[in-house]
Design a protein around this motif. Structure first.
Motif, PDB file in Angstrom:
ATOM      1  N   MET A 236     -53.299  -3.199  56.087  1.00  0.00           N
ATOM      2  CA  MET A 236     -54.592  -2.832  56.673  1.00  0.00           C
ATOM      3  C   MET A 236     -54.657  -3.281  58.120  1.00  0.00           C
ATOM      4  N   SER A 237     -55.194  -2.407  58.945  1.00  0.00           N
ATOM      5  CA  SER A 237     -55.458  -2.783  60.327  1.00  0.00           C
ATOM      6  C   SER A 237     -56.843  -3.415  60.398  1.00  0.00           C
ATOM      7  N   LYS A 238     -57.186  -3.889  61.571  1.00  0.00           N
ATOM      8  CA  LYS A 238     -58.519  -4.415  61.814  1.00  0.00           C
ATOM      9  C   LYS A 238     -59.578  -3.338  61.491  1.00  0.00           C
ATOM     10  N   ARG A 239     -59.302  -2.105  61.918  1.00  0.00           N
ATOM     11  CA  ARG A 239     -60.210  -0.982  61.643  1.00  0.00           C
ATOM     12  C   ARG A 239     -60.339  -0.736  60.150  1.00  0.00           C
ATOM     13  N   GLY A 240     -59.204  -0.839  59.439  1.00  0.00           N
ATOM     14  CA  GLY A 240     -59.194  -0.636  57.990  1.00  0.00           C
ATOM     15  C   GLY A 240     -60.074  -1.663  57.294  1.00  0.00           C
ATOM     16  N   LEU A 241     -59.915  -2.921  57.687  1.00  0.00           N
ATOM     17  CA  LEU A 241     -60.730  -3.992  57.106  1.00  0.00           C
ATOM     18  C   LEU A 241     -62.211  -3.759  57.372  1.00  0.00           C
ATOM     19  N   ALA A 242     -62.519  -3.338  58.583  1.00  0.00           N
ATOM     20  CA  ALA A 242     -63.924  -3.109  58.945  1.00  0.00           C
ATOM     21  C   ALA A 242     -64.512  -1.977  58.107  1.00  0.00           C
ATOM     22  N   ALA A 243     -63.744  -0.897  57.895  1.00  0.00           N
ATOM     23  CA  ALA A 243     -64.236   0.262  57.139  1.00  0.00           C
ATOM     24  C   ALA A 243     -64.507  -0.123  55.682  1.00  0.00           C
ATOM     25  N   VAL A 244     -63.605  -0.882  55.097  1.00  0.00           N
ATOM     26  CA  VAL A 244     -63.758  -1.258  53.689  1.00  0.00           C
ATOM     27  C   VAL A 244     -64.902  -2.266  53.531  1.00  0.00           C
ATOM     28  N   GLY A 245     -64.986  -3.207  54.463  1.00  0.00           N
ATOM     29  CA  GLY A 245     -66.075  -4.185  54.435  1.00  0.00           C
ATOM     30  C   GLY A 245     -67.430  -3.510  54.573  1.00  0.00           C
ATOM     31  N   ALA A 246     -67.510  -2.528  55.458  1.00  0.00           N
ATOM     32  CA  ALA A 246     -68.788  -1.836  55.681  1.00  0.00           C
ATOM     33  C   ALA A 246     -69.245  -1.115  54.412  1.00  0.00           C
TER      34      ALA A 246
ATOM     35  N   ALA B 299     -54.511   6.061  59.764  1.00  0.00           N
ATOM     36  CA  ALA B 299     -55.321   7.292  59.643  1.00  0.00           C
ATOM     37  C   ALA B 299     -56.493   7.222  60.623  1.00  0.00           C
ATOM     38  N   PRO B 300     -56.903   8.379  61.163  1.00  0.00           N
ATOM     39  CA  PRO B 300     -57.915   8.359  62.220  1.00  0.00           C
ATOM     40  C   PRO B 300     -59.339   8.131  61.713  1.00  0.00           C
ATOM     41  N   ASP B 301     -59.613   8.446  60.436  1.00  0.00           N
ATOM     42  CA  ASP B 301     -61.003   8.520  59.972  1.00  0.00           C
ATOM     43  C   ASP B 301     -61.212   7.613  58.764  1.00  0.00           C
ATOM     44  N   LEU B 302     -61.011   6.324  58.953  1.00  0.00           N
ATOM     45  CA  LEU B 302     -60.997   5.405  57.811  1.00  0.00           C
ATOM     46  C   LEU B 302     -62.375   5.260  57.160  1.00  0.00           C
TER      47      LEU B 302
ATOM     48  N   ARG C 199     -64.699   7.518  56.871  1.00  0.00           N
ATOM     49  CA  ARG C 199     -64.908   8.694  56.018  1.00  0.00           C
ATOM     50  C   ARG C 199     -64.054   8.609  54.756  1.00  0.00           C
ATOM     51  N   ARG C 200     -62.809   8.156  54.901  1.00  0.00           N
ATOM     52  CA  ARG C 200     -61.904   8.069  53.749  1.00  0.00           C
ATOM     53  C   ARG C 200     -62.454   7.119  52.683  1.00  0.00           C
ATOM     54  N   VAL C 201     -62.976   5.979  53.110  1.00  0.00           N
ATOM     55  CA  VAL C 201     -63.540   5.035  52.131  1.00  0.00           C
ATOM     56  C   VAL C 201     -64.772   5.667  51.475  1.00  0.00           C
ATOM     57  N   HIS C 202     -65.649   6.213  52.289  1.00  0.00           N
ATOM     58  CA  HIS C 202     -66.898   6.773  51.779  1.00  0.00           C
ATOM     59  C   HIS C 202     -66.644   7.920  50.806  1.00  0.00           C
ATOM     60  N   ASP C 203     -65.826   8.891  51.235  1.00  0.00           N
ATOM     61  CA  ASP C 203     -65.578  10.072  50.395  1.00  0.00           C
ATOM     62  C   ASP C 203     -64.732   9.725  49.166  1.00  0.00           C
ATOM     63  N   GLY C 204     -63.763   8.835  49.347  1.00  0.00           N
ATOM     64  CA  GLY C 204     -62.905   8.446  48.228  1.00  0.00           C
ATOM     65  C   GLY C 204     -63.700   7.751  47.138  1.00  0.00           C
ATOM     66  N   LEU C 205     -64.590   6.878  47.559  1.00  0.00           N
ATOM     67  CA  LEU C 205     -65.423   6.126  46.621  1.00  0.00           C
ATOM     68  C   LEU C 205     -66.379   7.068  45.875  1.00  0.00           C
ATOM     69  N   LYS C 206     -67.002   7.947  46.631  1.00  0.00           N
ATOM     70  CA  LYS C 206     -67.943   8.902  46.046  1.00  0.00           C
ATOM     71  C   LYS C 206     -67.214   9.769  45.013  1.00  0.00           C
ATOM     72  N   TYR C 207     -66.024  10.227  45.385  1.00  0.00           N
ATOM     73  CA  TYR C 207     -65.262  11.099  44.499  1.00  0.00           C
ATOM     74  C   TYR C 207     -64.868  10.372  43.208  1.00  0.00           C
ATOM     75  N   LEU C 208     -64.358   9.158  43.335  1.00  0.00           N
ATOM     76  CA  LEU C 208     -63.948   8.420  42.124  1.00  0.00           C
ATOM     77  C   LEU C 208     -65.160   8.128  41.238  1.00  0.00           C
ATOM     78  N   ARG C 209     -66.284   7.797  41.863  1.00  0.00           N
ATOM     79  CA  ARG C 209     -67.484   7.484  41.076  1.00  0.00           C
ATOM     80  C   ARG C 209     -67.980   8.719  40.337  1.00  0.00           C
ATOM     81  N   GLU C 210     -67.817   9.901  40.946  1.00  0.00           N
ATOM     82  CA  GLU C 210     -68.246  11.122  40.265  1.00  0.00           C
ATOM     83  C   GLU C 210     -67.245  11.545  39.188  1.00  0.00           C
ATOM     84  N   THR C 211     -65.961  11.320  39.467  1.00  0.00           N
ATOM     85  CA  THR C 211     -64.925  11.779  38.545  1.00  0.00           C
ATOM     86  C   THR C 211     -64.798  10.862  37.329  1.00  0.00           C
ATOM     87  N   LEU C 212     -65.035   9.565  37.551  1.00  0.00           N
ATOM     88  CA  LEU C 212     -64.929   8.590  36.448  1.00  0.00           C
ATOM     89  C   LEU C 212     -66.247   7.834  36.359  1.00  0.00           C
ATOM     90  N   PRO C 213     -67.321   8.512  35.917  1.00  0.00           N
ATOM     91  CA  PRO C 213     -68.672   7.958  36.065  1.00  0.00           C
ATOM     92  C   PRO C 213     -68.941   6.688  35.268  1.00  0.00           C
TER      93      PRO C 213
END
Ligand SMILES: [Zn+2]
Length: 271
Positions: free
Chosen positions: A134-144, A101-104, A106-120
């Protein structure tokens, strides 16, 4: 010795009755970490209606309100915890979501925010990569994002990951474990200890899939136990039939015989 269970693919398409069917006699003994997809896009698998296999429509978790209510009640009763499992879990022509996926970020950030709001009620601290890929980019996005990773990593390829000051020591640990268990580079390996990196930690799980035997699981468990390590079992509720359920229960019975075993939520593996 900590022992945890992770179950993947809870999403809009999940019927709470399926989770109940698989875990009703498990989650009071072992809380289950449900790796959950916030905006599932259908693909070809059992449990997703055929009309959504190729329609590319993203379904927010909360559109299945019976499921979100059920998950909240499980979390409150300490029967379940929730992890982030990709964003849409969609497959790309050139790889899985967290490879291609091109925007990893954003996906981590928005996905996390959404789950935290939906299942508070739930503190989400774990990421499970779709298809364990996971690619190198994927690992970096999740680690960040500061999330720990539960994978089913069979190997540790330095070329496939971003490096930080902890990486060389982790590489050494894996190599020593490989040698001490007489494995070659090509042999399956699930390292039984948490690997800590500068911005996150990782732990590998043992898979329960159709065809997995009790003996395979007890062998992995015994290896982790002898190494003074921990153990996490990973499965998918949608492929657990009667035979797999029997394997699961027999294996849990085996593990419970050891006094040093403590059944924990997956988050505690990183504690
Ligand atoms: Zn998945």
């Amino acid at each position: 010795m900590k022992f945890a269970i992770r179950d993947d693919d809870t999403c809009y398409f999940t019927d709470p009755a399926d989770l109940e069917r698989v875990y009703h006699d498990v989650w009071d003994q072992v809380p289950v970490c449900f790796a959950t997809v916030p905006f599932a896009i259908g693909y070809e698998r059992a449990g997703i209606p055929r009309e959504h296999w190729h329609d590319d429509e993203a379904f927010p978790l909360e559109r299945n309100s019976a499921l979100t209510a059920f998950l909240k009640s499980l979390v409150l009763r300490h029967r379940a915890t929730i992890a982030l499992h990709g964003y849409t879990h969609q497959d790309y022509p050139d790889g899985f979501e967290f490879q291609a996926a091109p925007d990893l970020d954003r996906r981590v950030h928005d996905g996390l925010k959404y789950l935290r709001e939906t299942l508070p009620a739930m503190k989400i601290s774990i990421f499970v990569p779709p298809h364990n890929a996971m690619s190198k980019r994927g690992l970096a996005a999740v680690g960040a994002a500061g999330l720990n990773i539960l994978g089913s990593f069979l190997s540790f390829r330095p070329s496939m990951r971003p490096w930080d000051h902890m990486t060389p020591a982790n590489w050494l640990r894996i190599s020593q474990f490989r040698r001490s268990t007489s494995r070659s580079k090509r042999d399956r390996l699930i390292y039984p200890h948490v690997l800590r990196y500068a911005d996150h930690a990782e732990f590998g799980c043992h898979s329960l899939i159709p065809g997995t035997t009790v003996e395979e699981l007890t062998r992995g468990f015994d290896e982790a136990r002898h190494a003074g390590g921990d153990f996490c079992l990973a499965t998918h509720y949608w492929e657990v039939d009667e035979a797999m359920k029997r394997v699961l229960l027999t294996f849990l019975e085996y593990a419970a015989r050891y006094r040093e075993v403590r059944f924990v939520a997956a988050e505690e593996l990183f504690g």
